[in-house]
Structures are given as structure tokens and as C-alpha cells.
Write a protein that holds these residues in place. Sequence first.
Motif, PDB file in Angstrom:
ATOM      1  N   ILE A   4      81.101  -4.110 -75.121  1.00 34.30           N
ATOM      2  CA  ILE A   4      80.269  -4.252 -73.320  1.00 34.30           C
ATOM      3  C   ILE A   4      79.246  -3.144 -73.674  1.00 34.30           C
ATOM      4  O   ILE A   4      80.399  -1.734 -74.003  1.00 34.30           O
ATOM      5  N   ASP A   5      78.256  -2.856 -73.239  1.00 32.72           N
ATOM      6  CA  ASP A   5      77.261  -1.889 -72.976  1.00 32.72           C
ATOM      7  C   ASP A   5      77.822  -1.271 -71.425  1.00 32.72           C
ATOM      8  O   ASP A   5      77.425  -1.605 -70.078  1.00 32.72           O
ATOM      9  N   PRO A   6      78.004   0.030 -71.739  1.00 34.78           N
ATOM     10  CA  PRO A   6      78.900   1.208 -70.428  1.00 34.78           C
ATOM     11  C   PRO A   6      76.665   1.053 -70.047  1.00 34.78           C
ATOM     12  O   PRO A   6      78.057   1.716 -68.706  1.00 34.78           O
ATOM     13  N   ASP A  37      78.209  -5.403 -62.951  1.00 36.81           N
ATOM     14  CA  ASP A  37      78.222  -4.951 -64.669  1.00 36.81           C
ATOM     15  C   ASP A  37      77.025  -6.635 -65.003  1.00 36.81           C
ATOM     16  O   ASP A  37      76.783  -7.961 -64.668  1.00 36.81           O
ATOM     17  N   ASN A  81      76.793  -6.774 -68.328  1.00 38.89           N
ATOM     18  CA  ASN A  81      77.252  -7.688 -69.073  1.00 38.89           C
ATOM     19  C   ASN A  81      77.452  -9.594 -69.482  1.00 38.89           C
ATOM     20  O   ASN A  81      77.728  -9.654 -68.318  1.00 38.89           O
TER      21      ASN A  81
END
Length: 168
Positions: A75-77, A127, A129
Motif C-alpha cells: 500500500i502506497d501511503p 484510495d 491503490n
Amino acid sequence: MNISPNSVVALTYELHTTNEEGQQVFVEKADEQNPLVFLYGVGMMLPKFEEHLTGLKTGDEYSFELSAADGYGDIDPGAFADLPKTMFTEAGGELPNVGDVIPLQDNNGNQFRAGVTAVHDETISVDLNHPMAGKNLMFSGVILNVREATQDELAHGHAHGADGHSGH
């Protein structure tokens, strides 16, 4: 014939992942009536998925797990955004709800999907992602058929069906 570059593979699969409690969760499947058919080695599938299938042949069963990094990534914050509600209401559309997956388009016309995580007074939080980001992927299934790709399939870069005749 064994699975190798430029072969067309037809297979069944069940995909599971785990939830926050560590329990297996069913995601999706392809069965014998609706198998996954693809041209192996042209970059259409996850590289590690193909790697685990290399050398298998018709009738072989398989079962393996891909780490999140080898699947759709961690997961890319930084892949979260707040979009103005006016994006949805100006065209007369309805506001999305938490949990909805909405279609979006970037400045270059590329289409993608985002999951709605919150609805605020002025913005919608999304989100960006991939839905499977951060999840290990557990695959199991059977190889139904392996054959050489036709010249048309190689030229087009994709399979034309399990028998090679589902054209376009």
C-alpha cells in the motif's frame, strides 16, 4: 507441451487472500466453463504468477502464494486523495458512498478506479491503490490446456481463446 514463452495457457484458479484477522477470504475464481486464457510471457499477467506456472503442462495442479510485493505491491501511503464533491455533482451525478469503487481518469486520459474511504462536507476521500495492494495472493487450480500461440496471437499480443479461434 509445457508452459513456456509464446504459449497459450487455459487454466482454472481460485484466488484467496487473508483478512485483518488472518483468515482466508475467497476473492474470485475461473472454472472449467470460464477458464482464464492468456498468452504466456507477454506481460499481461503478474510476472511472479507466470513464474510459478513455468514448465507445467495440461492436467497439472498448482498452488502457490505471492507476497504483496510480488502481486499488486504494498500500500502506497501517498496514493490517497481528497476530491472536491463538485466533481460528482456538476454533471448531475450522485455522490458516491464509502466502500464504492468509482471510475476516474487522469490528465492523459488513462482510466483507473479508486475506492471511496470517506465522504466529508466538501470532499470525497479516495484510495488510489489497487484493491489487492498490500495483500498476499493465494492461487490454486489446474492447467486445462497448453498450446503454441498462433501467428495472429503473437502479432496481436494476446490469446484468441482456448482453441485460438475466438478472434476479433
